[in-house]
Design a protein around this motif. Structure first.
Motif, PDB file in Angstrom:
ATOM      1  N   ALA A   1       1.712   7.864   7.882  1.00 37.06           N
ATOM      2  CA  ALA A   1       0.556   7.291   7.197  1.00 37.06           C
ATOM      3  C   ALA A   1      -0.605   8.276   7.082  1.00 37.06           C
ATOM      4  CB  ALA A   1       0.104   6.038   7.932  1.00 37.06           C
ATOM      5  N   THR A   2      -1.300   8.210   5.921  1.00 38.31           N
ATOM      6  CA  THR A   2      -2.441   9.085   5.635  1.00 38.31           C
ATOM      7  C   THR A   2      -3.591   8.844   6.615  1.00 38.31           C
ATOM      8  OG1 THR A   2      -1.880   8.851   3.305  1.00 38.31           O
ATOM      9  CG2 THR A   2      -4.036   9.751   3.778  1.00 38.31           C
ATOM     10  N   VAL A   3      -3.869   7.575   6.900  1.00 39.13           N
ATOM     11  CA  VAL A   3      -5.060   7.230   7.679  1.00 39.13           C
ATOM     12  C   VAL A   3      -4.781   7.294   9.176  1.00 39.13           C
ATOM     13  CG1 VAL A   3      -6.729   5.388   8.200  1.00 39.13           C
ATOM     14  CG2 VAL A   3      -6.049   5.825   5.836  1.00 39.13           C
TER      15      VAL A   3
ATOM     16  N   ARG B   1       4.180   6.184  11.730  1.00 38.33           N
ATOM     17  CA  ARG B   1       5.360   6.190  10.878  1.00 38.33           C
ATOM     18  C   ARG B   1       5.307   5.005   9.927  1.00 38.33           C
ATOM     19  NH1 ARG B   1      10.482   7.101  14.957  1.00 38.33           N
ATOM     20  NH2 ARG B   1      10.190   9.337  15.252  1.00 38.33           N
ATOM     21  N   ARG B   2       5.721   5.246   8.707  1.00 39.25           N
ATOM     22  CA  ARG B   2       5.840   4.132   7.764  1.00 39.25           C
ATOM     23  C   ARG B   2       7.246   3.570   7.839  1.00 39.25           C
ATOM     24  NH1 ARG B   2       2.855   7.198   2.772  1.00 39.25           N
ATOM     25  NH2 ARG B   2       0.729   6.945   3.527  1.00 39.25           N
ATOM     26  N   ARG B   3       7.328   2.290   7.997  1.00 36.38           N
ATOM     27  CA  ARG B   3       8.638   1.634   7.962  1.00 36.38           C
ATOM     28  C   ARG B   3       9.116   1.646   6.503  1.00 36.38           C
ATOM     29  NH1 ARG B   3       6.299  -3.788   9.885  1.00 36.38           N
ATOM     30  NH2 ARG B   3       8.437  -4.532   9.799  1.00 36.38           N
TER      31      ARG B   3
ATOM     32  N   GLY C   1       0.836  -1.198   0.000  1.00 33.62           N
ATOM     33  CA  GLY C   1       0.000   0.000   0.000  1.00 33.62           C
ATOM     34  C   GLY C   1       0.870   1.248   0.000  1.00 33.62           C
ATOM     35  N   ASP C   2       0.198   2.400  -0.144  1.00 36.87           N
ATOM     36  CA  ASP C   2       0.901   3.691  -0.134  1.00 36.87           C
ATOM     37  C   ASP C   2       1.935   3.804  -1.241  1.00 36.87           C
ATOM     38  OD1 ASP C   2      -0.556   4.318   2.184  1.00 36.87           O
ATOM     39  OD2 ASP C   2       0.830   3.100   3.344  1.00 36.87           O
ATOM     40  N   GLU C   3       1.644   3.203  -2.372  1.00 28.27           N
ATOM     41  CA  GLU C   3       2.544   3.289  -3.521  1.00 28.27           C
ATOM     42  C   GLU C   3       2.291   4.557  -4.322  1.00 28.27           C
ATOM     43  OE1 GLU C   3       0.341   0.757  -3.227  1.00 28.27           O
ATOM     44  OE2 GLU C   3       1.471  -1.079  -2.785  1.00 28.27           O
TER      45      GLU C   3
ATOM     46  N   ALA D   1      -8.083   2.488   3.470  1.00 33.98           N
ATOM     47  CA  ALA D   1      -7.190   3.070   2.472  1.00 33.98           C
ATOM     48  C   ALA D   1      -7.247   4.590   2.537  1.00 33.98           C
ATOM     49  CB  ALA D   1      -7.598   2.618   1.080  1.00 33.98           C
ATOM     50  N   GLY D   2      -6.135   5.225   2.245  1.00 30.13           N
ATOM     51  CA  GLY D   2      -6.114   6.673   2.111  1.00 30.13           C
ATOM     52  C   GLY D   2      -5.384   7.007   0.829  1.00 30.13           C
ATOM     53  N   HIS D   3      -6.113   7.440  -0.185  1.00 35.13           N
ATOM     54  CA  HIS D   3      -5.481   7.760  -1.471  1.00 35.13           C
ATOM     55  C   HIS D   3      -5.355   9.274  -1.587  1.00 35.13           C
ATOM     56  CE1 HIS D   3      -6.535   3.627  -3.430  1.00 35.13           C
ATOM     57  NE2 HIS D   3      -5.801   3.535  -2.350  1.00 35.13           N
TER      58      HIS D   3
HETATM   59 MG    MG Z   1      -2.372   5.191   1.516  1.00 30.84          MG
END
Ligand code: MG
Ligand code: IMP
Length: 337
Positions: free
Chosen positions: A247-249, A253-255, A12-14, A41-43
């Motif tokens: 992260a959007t949602v 922190r994103r690893r 995700g988060d691509e 999801a958060g686009h």
């Molecule tokens: Mg996302």
């Protein structure tokens, strides 16, 4: 006519939102339809100076001509949907399948406690518990909710009939391949399959209707929540490289880890992808920022793209060079021109 399915290649988060917003405008799509899980999801879409963080609506929202649909497989959080519809002023364009299952407050509560919150590290948006109720045939459906009455539509028929008429349809998946309940890093996954086949099923189109499966990779890999991440960097190292994201949602922190060719190859296989996009190329190679032609990219960046293309065995057709919709190198268009 093109029926294109867009899926995520990692966790995700691509940057699917950005890619979908671009294609929705470029291809003048008549329908943008969302499959996938739901508001976990958060686009993110940045267009004309505005930033939209879409949790429910398809990212094709930037194209005022596009009908915006949510397939029967998608979970709907009514208050979130109504909020987004209002904020974006798209009421007349939105259609919701009456069979969409509905997230209730008790689902959100269950998702924020116990092993889902702790061991798995879910987004806490209620999607897992809601899908669980759905499988047990206890979930409410959109068709039963008076506040959603105005939005109900036969999504499968709308999409298939648009394809019969030869119109462009853009199908937007959510999450990423390795968050798939079937093909991901179980149990550290989301609550359903999220590969291209599942996304088609969510919407109600058969595999024979699909022309292109576009898989979106980021130029490095990120993951939120628990579970394995090969080549994981320390937060300090991620920060040093400019890969430190939140992260959007959930704001977590994103690893982060470097681009992983082996995983990317497997993702192409699992999705039957016919083309790939690579986003955030400008984060790896800052000189790429805002570039809109392949020629203007530094040699190092071009080498990276060629290496990925060679390893995957499918064309890389889009390169993200910044957060805005039109900060993109479109190789499909360059080659066609
Ligand atoms: Mg996302
Ligand atoms: P859930 O989908 O909320 O049940 O969360 C399950 C796992 O998938 C957790 O590791 C989440 O962080 C991850 N996840 C779910 N949706 C997304 C997404 O849209 N982007 C990134 N990670 C996600």
């Amino acid at each position: 006519m093109v029926c294109r399915v867009v899926v995520g290649g990692f966790w995700g988060d691509e940057g699917k939102g950005k890619i979908v917003s671009y294609l929705a405008l470029r291809d003048k799509v008549k329908i943008g339809v969302r499959g996938g899980v739901g508001p976990n999801a958060g686009h993110t879409v940045q267009y004309q100076g505005e930033t939209f963080k879409l949790r429910m609506l398809p990212s094709a929202v930037v194209n005022p001509e596009a009908r915006l649909l949510l397939g029967a497989g998608v979970l709907v959080d009514p208050s979130r949907l109504l909020e987004e519809v209002k904020a974006l002023k798209v009421r007349g364009r939105v259609g919701l399948d009456p069979n969409c299952a509905v997230i209730e407050p008790r689902h959100v509560e269950a998702d924020r406690t116990g092993h889902l919150a702790g061991r798995i590290g879910t987004t806490g948006t209620g999607t897992g518990p809601c899908n669980s109720d759905r499988v047990q045939r206890k979930a409410k459906t959109a068709g039963e909710i008076p506040e959603l009455k105005d939005f109900l539509a036969d999504v499968a028929s709308e999409v298939n009939e648009a394809l019969d008429r030869g119109e462009n349809v853009l199908v937007e998946g959510t999450q990423g391949t390795f968050l798939s309940l079937y093909h991901g890093t179980y149990p550290y996954v989301t609550s359903k399959d999220v590969t291209a086949s599942a996304v088609c099923s969510d919407v109600g189109i058969g595999p024979t209707r699909v022309d292109e499966v576009l898989i979106v990779f980021k130029a490095y890999v990120t993951r939120v929540g628990q579970g394995p991440l090969p080549g994981e960097l320390s937060w300090e190292e991620a920060e040093r490289r400019g890969w430190a994201e939140t992260a959007t949602v959930t704001g977590r922190r994103r690893r982060a880890a470097p681009f992983n060719l082996e995983l990317a190859r497997r993702a192409v296989m699992l999705n039957g992808a016919t083309q790939a996009a690579i986003t955030k190329l400008d984060v790896l190679y800052p000189e790429c920022r805002g570039a809109t032609s392949y020629e203007s990219l530094p040699q190092e960046a071009r080498k990276f793209v060629s290496r990925v293309e060679e390893a995957l065995g499918i064309p890389v057709t889009l390169l993200g060079t910044g957060p805005e919709t039109f900060q993109i190198v479109d190789l499909e268009r360059e080659k066609g021109a």
